[in-house]
Write an enzyme that holds these catalytic residues in place. Sequence first.
Site, short mmCIF file in Angstrom:
data_model
loop_
_atom_site.label_atom_id
_atom_site.label_comp_id
_atom_site.label_asym_id
_atom_site.label_seq_id
_atom_site.Cartn_x
_atom_site.Cartn_y
_atom_site.Cartn_z
N SER A 58 -101.54 33.79 67.08
CA SER A 58 -102.58 34.61 66.44
C SER A 58 -102.17 36.07 66.29
O SER A 58 -102.81 36.82 65.54
CB SER A 58 -103.89 34.53 67.23
OG SER A 58 -103.77 35.17 68.48
N SER A 73 -106.29 33.15 63.08
CA SER A 73 -106.68 33.79 64.34
C SER A 73 -108.17 33.57 64.59
O SER A 73 -109.00 33.91 63.75
CB SER A 73 -106.37 35.29 64.30
OG SER A 73 -106.89 35.94 65.44
#
Length: 276
Positions: free
Chosen positions: A88, A235
Amino acid sequence: MDIDFPLILLILTVGTGIVAAVDKFWLAKKRRAVADVLIEKHAHPDDIHKAETEPFIIEQSKSFFPVLLVVFVLRSFIAEPFQIPSGSMEPGLIKGDFILVSKFHYGLRMPVFGNTLIPTGEPARGDVMVFFPPNDSRYFIKRVIGLPGDHVVYRNHQLIINGQLIETTQTAQEPEDRPLKFLAEEKLDSATATVQWMQARDSLTNQLIIWAGPEGEWDVPQGHYLMMGDNRGNSSDGRVWGFVPEENIVGKAVAVWMHWESWSDVPSFSRNKWIE
């Protein structure tokens, strides 16, 4: 089930400390008194030695307490290592990076409870921060995008904070990667972040698009922060689960000190760097 290591460390440190203190100020004196009586009675040396000997739990507590105390102080107030668990924060931080997190950049905090004991600073927009998301006991690492009181808009790969468009400049494409990745520099207050988007197919039109991730508009409450990953298209961050309260802050990520993705790999130090 996630293990609450800070709480376990606190309990062990306090527990062994109490045992060591009780022994020093009470139990050791009692053992000494019993041994003195046996000596006056000319008891067998084995009986005297047995009376003087510390019980196993006391011996172990006195041995472990100094070590636990040092680890507790260093981990709670100075620095703590973490491993990046996902992609992420690509491209700057990748899965397997071991990072060092400063515990004093944002104030000395009470372990477990998170309240500030001594204020030393506050998060700045652009900082990479470790924290607990709301209603989650897992450690997360993302970038500070919205400060308390900010109005943040994220649409078409662009951030607008308090009415000001954040400058973003595309720097590269990674054609050898699949899916195709697009990199850009994003100028924030305390850092220039390299953010990443990936090519994807629109679920309705089946056309290739550059997936921006969840978009929206947010007003950051006082005492809270809006966090986003640098890998904007992949993310799970504040766009999904909301704002991070101030008491959930763990510390500022300051450096990568090792990369070790799995136990079958050899640790590498080629990625060592300061985190921007």
